[in-house]
Design a protein around this motif. Sequence first.
Motif, mmCIF file in Angstrom:
data_model
loop_
_atom_site.group_PDB
_atom_site.id
_atom_site.type_symbol
_atom_site.label_atom_id
_atom_site.label_comp_id
_atom_site.label_asym_id
_atom_site.label_seq_id
_atom_site.Cartn_x
_atom_site.Cartn_y
_atom_site.Cartn_z
ATOM 1 N N GLN A 101 3.024 -0.126 -0.127
ATOM 2 C CA GLN A 101 2.819 -0.387 1.363
ATOM 3 C C GLN A 101 2.525 1.063 2.035
ATOM 4 N N ARG B 157 -1.179 1.678 3.956
ATOM 5 C CA ARG B 157 -1.231 2.002 5.552
ATOM 6 C C ARG B 157 -1.976 3.081 5.956
ATOM 7 N N HIS C 297 -5.827 0.463 5.673
ATOM 8 C CA HIS C 297 -5.918 -0.956 5.504
ATOM 9 C C HIS C 297 -4.591 -1.797 5.583
ATOM 10 N N ARG C 298 -4.821 -3.102 5.768
ATOM 11 C CA ARG C 298 -3.632 -3.891 6.001
ATOM 12 C C ARG C 298 -2.986 -4.534 4.750
ATOM 13 N N THR C 299 -1.666 -4.131 4.883
ATOM 14 C CA THR C 299 -0.827 -4.704 3.721
ATOM 15 C C THR C 299 -0.690 -6.142 3.481
ATOM 16 N N ASP C 300 -1.023 -6.774 4.604
ATOM 17 C CA ASP C 300 -0.701 -8.366 4.535
ATOM 18 C C ASP C 300 -1.981 -9.057 4.096
ATOM 19 N N ALA C 301 -2.937 -8.402 3.398
ATOM 20 C CA ALA C 301 -4.051 -8.867 2.608
ATOM 21 C C ALA C 301 -3.667 -9.053 1.284
ATOM 22 N N THR D 125 7.288 -4.948 4.965
ATOM 23 C CA THR D 125 6.239 -5.112 6.157
ATOM 24 C C THR D 125 7.139 -4.931 7.442
#
Length: 131
Positions: A92, A96, A100-104, A121
């Motif tokens: 994670q 970040r 980039h986004r971790t929720d992807a 998160t």
Amino acid sequence: MIGDLEAAFVRACPSFEGALKQLREDHKLFGADLSTELTEVLDKLGFHLGSTAKKVPTGDMVQVLKVVERVLMDGSEQQKWAVTHFLMTSLQASIREAGHRTDALVPHLGPATATWWNDLTKNPGTAEEWK
């Protein structure tokens, strides 16, 4: 135990094999106990996956997180602790840091992995403190 887990992660992320070999050589030179080796390998794997990604998710990330799900379902307490407190936190953080986004990754997570992923998160500052 550690060898089997490492092999599963290398199958999931073949590009990590070189870094793992280097880590093995370092441990031969300087020595390390098995629990230290496992946590260090998983920390480096998480960093490798996140820092080399041009986009999120990558196929390797998805495959590694499938191994994480199996560990969380069937692994020892030591393995579970290592994947949640080292691999996932490192992954994670490096995602970040790469912008980039971790929720992807959420749609690709199994139920046990998703619980940990979402907790990390929500509380990213505490992840490093857990180590």
